[in-house]
Scaffold this active site. Sequence first.
Site, PDB file in Angstrom:
ATOM      1  CD1 TRP A  84      -2.947   0.967  -0.043  1.00  0.00           C
ATOM      2  CD2 TRP A  84      -2.838   1.598   2.097  1.00  0.00           C
ATOM      3  NE1 TRP A  84      -4.039   1.771   0.224  1.00  0.00           N
ATOM      4  CE2 TRP A  84      -4.001   2.174   1.521  1.00  0.00           C
ATOM      5  CE3 TRP A  84      -2.568   1.848   3.443  1.00  0.00           C
ATOM      6  CZ2 TRP A  84      -4.873   2.986   2.249  1.00  0.00           C
ATOM      7  CZ3 TRP A  84      -3.441   2.652   4.173  1.00  0.00           C
ATOM      8  CH2 TRP A  84      -4.588   3.220   3.575  1.00  0.00           C
TER       9      TRP A  84
HETATM   10  C1  FAD Z   1      -7.379   6.718   2.427  1.00  0.00           C
HETATM   11  C2  FAD Z   1      -8.363   6.868   3.550  1.00  0.00           C
HETATM   12  C3  FAD Z   1      -8.692   8.120   4.011  1.00  0.00           C
HETATM   13  C4  FAD Z   1      -9.569   8.272   5.072  1.00  0.00           C
HETATM   14  N1  FAD Z   1      -9.800   9.527   5.517  1.00  0.00           N
HETATM   15  C5  FAD Z   1     -10.476   9.719   6.666  1.00  0.00           C
HETATM   16  C6  FAD Z   1     -10.529  11.009   7.259  1.00  0.00           C
HETATM   17  O1  FAD Z   1      -9.958  11.974   6.754  1.00  0.00           O
HETATM   18  N2  FAD Z   1     -11.192  11.145   8.428  1.00  0.00           N
HETATM   19  C7  FAD Z   1     -11.795  10.091   9.041  1.00  0.00           C
HETATM   20  O2  FAD Z   1     -12.348  10.290  10.130  1.00  0.00           O
HETATM   21  N3  FAD Z   1     -11.786   8.852   8.489  1.00  0.00           N
HETATM   22  C8  FAD Z   1     -11.124   8.630   7.321  1.00  0.00           C
HETATM   23  N4  FAD Z   1     -11.042   7.369   6.777  1.00  0.00           N
HETATM   24  C9  FAD Z   1     -11.946   6.309   7.273  1.00  0.00           C
HETATM   25  C10 FAD Z   1     -11.476   5.507   8.477  1.00  0.00           C
HETATM   26  O3  FAD Z   1     -10.158   5.126   8.298  1.00  0.00           O
HETATM   27  C11 FAD Z   1     -12.381   4.296   8.647  1.00  0.00           C
HETATM   28  O4  FAD Z   1     -13.707   4.740   8.726  1.00  0.00           O
HETATM   29  C12 FAD Z   1     -12.102   3.464   9.903  1.00  0.00           C
HETATM   30  O5  FAD Z   1     -10.751   3.123   9.969  1.00  0.00           O
HETATM   31  C13 FAD Z   1     -12.967   2.201   9.958  1.00  0.00           C
HETATM   32  O6  FAD Z   1     -12.720   1.519  11.149  1.00  0.00           O
HETATM   33  P1  FAD Z   1     -12.849  -0.076  11.301  1.00  0.00           P
HETATM   34  O7  FAD Z   1     -12.413  -0.416  12.662  1.00  0.00           O
HETATM   35  O8  FAD Z   1     -14.196  -0.501  10.858  1.00  0.00           O
HETATM   36  O9  FAD Z   1     -11.810  -0.702  10.232  1.00  0.00           O
HETATM   37  P2  FAD Z   1     -10.224  -0.624  10.215  1.00  0.00           P
HETATM   38  O10 FAD Z   1      -9.742   0.561  10.971  1.00  0.00           O
HETATM   39  O11 FAD Z   1      -9.815  -0.754   8.801  1.00  0.00           O
HETATM   40  O12 FAD Z   1      -9.759  -1.926  11.012  1.00  0.00           O
HETATM   41  C14 FAD Z   1      -9.901  -3.236  10.536  1.00  0.00           C
HETATM   42  C15 FAD Z   1      -9.058  -4.140  11.414  1.00  0.00           C
HETATM   43  O13 FAD Z   1      -9.376  -5.514  11.177  1.00  0.00           O
HETATM   44  C16 FAD Z   1      -8.186  -6.280  11.083  1.00  0.00           C
HETATM   45  N5  FAD Z   1      -8.546  -7.481  10.322  1.00  0.00           N
HETATM   46  C17 FAD Z   1      -9.008  -7.562   9.060  1.00  0.00           C
HETATM   47  N6  FAD Z   1      -9.298  -8.837   8.748  1.00  0.00           N
HETATM   48  C18 FAD Z   1      -9.033  -9.577   9.840  1.00  0.00           C
HETATM   49  C19 FAD Z   1      -9.155 -10.959  10.141  1.00  0.00           C
HETATM   50  N7  FAD Z   1      -9.627 -11.814   9.243  1.00  0.00           N
HETATM   51  N8  FAD Z   1      -8.781 -11.390  11.369  1.00  0.00           N
HETATM   52  C20 FAD Z   1      -8.291 -10.499  12.290  1.00  0.00           C
HETATM   53  N9  FAD Z   1      -8.166  -9.187  12.053  1.00  0.00           N
HETATM   54  C21 FAD Z   1      -8.540  -8.733  10.853  1.00  0.00           C
HETATM   55  C22 FAD Z   1      -7.212  -5.324  10.438  1.00  0.00           C
HETATM   56  O14 FAD Z   1      -5.880  -5.722  10.614  1.00  0.00           O
HETATM   57  C23 FAD Z   1      -7.558  -4.040  11.189  1.00  0.00           C
HETATM   58  O15 FAD Z   1      -6.942  -4.031  12.449  1.00  0.00           O
HETATM   59  C24 FAD Z   1     -10.166   7.150   5.692  1.00  0.00           C
HETATM   60  C25 FAD Z   1      -9.840   5.875   5.218  1.00  0.00           C
HETATM   61  C26 FAD Z   1      -8.938   5.723   4.165  1.00  0.00           C
HETATM   62  C27 FAD Z   1      -8.560   4.352   3.699  1.00  0.00           C
HETATM   63  S1  SF4 Z   2       4.488  -1.630   5.837  1.00  0.00           S
HETATM   64 FE1  SF4 Z   2       5.878  -1.357   4.113  1.00  0.00          FE
HETATM   65  S2  SF4 Z   2       5.722  -3.276   2.961  1.00  0.00           S
HETATM   66 FE2  SF4 Z   2       3.974  -3.198   4.313  1.00  0.00          FE
HETATM   67  S3  SF4 Z   2       2.326  -2.291   3.057  1.00  0.00           S
HETATM   68 FE3  SF4 Z   2       3.300  -0.632   4.212  1.00  0.00          FE
HETATM   69  S4  SF4 Z   2       4.877   0.191   2.838  1.00  0.00           S
HETATM   70 FE4  SF4 Z   2       4.278  -1.832   2.043  1.00  0.00          FE
END
Ligand code: FAD
Ligand code: SF4
Lengths: 640, 140
Positions: free
Chosen positions: B47
């Site tokens: 990523w």
């Molecule tokens: C590019 C980008 C920009 C963003 N901009 C903003 C912003 O400006 N402001 C804002 O407030 N929000 C923003 N967001 C949104 C925010 O990041 C998400 O809404 C939030 O992180 C969602 O929370 P979550 O806990 O549902 O998922 P996540 O935070 O994605 O967590 C998912 C977790 O599950 C774990 N996981 C996945 N599969 C498994 C599995 N099979 N077994 C065990 N663990 C697993 C992962 O490792 C991770 O720890 C942005 C997101 C992105 C990608």
């Molecule tokens: S931690 Fe490093 S290798 Fe892993 S997704 Fe991020 S940039 Fe890529």
Amino acid sequence: MGNLANPEIVQIDTDILIIGGGMAACGAAYEARAWAPEGMRILLVDKAALARSGAVAMGLSAINVYLGDEDPADYARMVANDLMGITRDDLTYDLGRHVDDSVHLFEEWGLPIWKQPGDEGKSLREGGQPVRSGRWQIMIHGESYKPIVAEAARKALGEENIQEHVQIVKLLLDANHDNRICGAIGLSARTHTVFVYTAKAVLLAAGGASNIFRPRALGEGTGRTWYPPWSAGSTYAMAAEVGAELTMMENRFVPTRFKDGYGPVGAWFLHYQAKATNCRGNLYMTTNQHLLDDYPPYGQSEVPATCLRNHLMLHEMRDGRGPIYIRTDTALQARARLHEEQVGQQRAQALNAELEAHAWEDFLGMCTPQAGVWAGENIEPEKSPSELMPTEPYLLGSHAGCCGLWVSGPADIAPPEWQWGYRSMTTVEGLFSAGDGVGASGHKFSSGSHAEGRIAGKAMVKYCLDHADFTPTPQQSPAQCVDAVYAPVRVYLENKGYATSDAVNPHWIRPDMLLKRLQKIMDEYVGGVSTQYCVNDQMMRTAIDKLQLLKEDARRVRAKDLHELMRAWETTHRILVGEAHARHMLYRKETRYPGFYYNMDHNFIDEHNWKCFVNSKIDPTTGEWRCFQKAHQDLIPKSL
Amino acid sequence: MPSYVLSDRCDGCQGREPVCAQICPSDIMTLDPEHNRAFNREPDACWECYSCVKSCPQQAVEVSACADVVPLGGRVFPQCDEDSVTWSVQLRNGVNKQFTYPTRTIAEGAIAPYAGKPQADLSKIDQAGFFTTVGKLPTP
Ligand SMILES: Cc1cc2nc3c(=O)[nH]c(=O)nc-3n(C[C@H](O)[C@H](O)[C@H](O)COP(=O)(O)OP(=O)(O)OC[C@H]3O[C@@H](n4cnc5c(N)ncnc54)[C@H](O)[C@@H]3O)c2cc1C
Ligand code: SF4
Ligand code: SF4
């Protein structure tokens, strides 16, 4: 110690199992531990390292939901309008009235939040005024957002109650109760160990889904998606497999972003007031304004729904007036001129340097690779514009999307049809969700996901207290669990050596090829970028047929090591999410989200017949899918 | 747009668990046991999140913008300090920029998540609100 052929089995019993370590999971850990009596066990399992896992890995430049003096009812209205009318007011209002406390905690834990001049030393809790980039958003210095939130969760639960680098692949139903969860199976990414967890209550908060559709990049760039490539849709897939009801899986998000680097546009449009133009320099949002009138009332509100803003841009591109540019140059030059008028040329220099630094920070601290695109293309945002591009579709429930699980609403707001005992519980007893996992709401973002995790964490404690005498008993034996998890390894071991190279072997499919086939099917038949998001019913029927064959072949996915085994499971989960998406889209006989997708057989919005939720359910014993309508109602009047 | 590891800088974390592999959210960074150095095992799934770059004690990891999309020659590199990060940005045409931003107001490891917070009142577990909520939450 286990090995590839014979992994070790370790059973772990807990009361609450939290799957995931993202914003929602960290919130759940914090709140659940506070309510849980001593002796109640809480275990958090993340497939990565808590400090940088999930969608906030890179950091964020804004917290997108902080209400301050705003009314939660207005927040619920905004979410409803942006998602074309079909959201659950009970969930969104509840989020709106809870969310600020999480933001206050983040600040207390050390997250720097931009303040209005004069309020720099004053915390939000004490009334310090934030710098808003929009009505609901506040600006932060957020490079370390995730490590900060993770540290608090880690300390709340205690080091011994956090397991990292363990991927959950399946949930377990209870042998003695119908429709009740009793645990999960996971695999270690580091040792040959299969973990069998038993739990009274399980929070499934494993994030949203990227990579269901073929990305625009072709080579190395395929990992540089908008939502992170590790968001595998595991939340939706694992819950669906045990019979939990899904909702609005036809909803997708097609973010318009800085082309190729996926840099977010929020601060540029809202904070810097940048404009988007077509190749001739025309403001297509103005020239195409009449197109919004086709979609009352969603197109006519002060801020038209996100999909409709895409709709106007796609209209330009289809008519040959691309590329679309975001005018960072004119926006920043206008600010610079303003500074000069206000404080004179000399003193404006410092302000303009700060302006440039903030412009870069928006990407460096949230989407670093976009800065890499600028660097490679010699773009300085105050001198030249950047291209915008709508991306491949994503499925998620916390950002500007609303697919996910159908969960029980808050007791004091939700009508009887929308609550069944425990807040945030899915239609499977004891299985809870939050963040990207919960559908029919959306616009929770980072802060809302954390708050929603906390809401669920509290409810799970109550569930465990009420079910103290429940002894979780998995339907499967530990040996069956290992067979299920290590099946791709067995495929490899049984067939390796058939060909002189592992690269091609007709007895297996590599995980990366399985993923590419899914992406090709979704792209070509379910409205990816190659058809400009257009589909019809027959295309989707074709997709569903092809997905059945793909699912058969998924049983022949190979894994020659633990890394491939993780990928094999991620793709297996993604296939199910893709199928759910296609089935829901086929079922909904209208185009609810113009700009996100168009069903050319029904290219209109049908408020009379389709202003309703589409839910679906898999029968866990037969594997059969069923889609059905659920009535929508407005708990908060929307005409205001 | 993948990360890569500099051969002459990486010391394999000297036999300890490689920090870059530990932190990578996608299980991509890993140690090559033969050469005792880390490498990106799946460049087209990276990523470019910089987690490995920021965490490496040897500053041995960098990111190269993906070759199928971005022209060569740019460089974006962070230097993480206790409470700030300094980014060096070099454009393809040689223009250099440097920006420093605050990252935290409390030292890493010093967060006390429940300090000053009330005990949860179990008699209120059926009401809306967090254990920190003061008073009653509004309803529509
Ligand atoms: C590019 C980008 C920009 C963003 N901009 C903003 C912003 O400006 N402001 C804002 O407030 N929000 C923003 N967001 C949104 C925010 O990041 C998400 O809404 C939030 O992180 C969602 O929370 P979550 O806990 O549902 O998922 P996540 O935070 O994605 O967590 C998912 C977790 O599950 C774990 N996981 C996945 N599969 C498994 C599995 N099979 N077994 C065990 N663990 C697993 C992962 O490792 C991770 O720890 C942005 C997101 C992105 C990608
Ligand atoms: S931690 Fe490093 S290798 Fe892993 S997704 Fe991020 S940039 Fe890529
Ligand atoms: S953290 Fe740095 S030094 Fe350690 S193994 Fe990774 S690249 Fe090498």
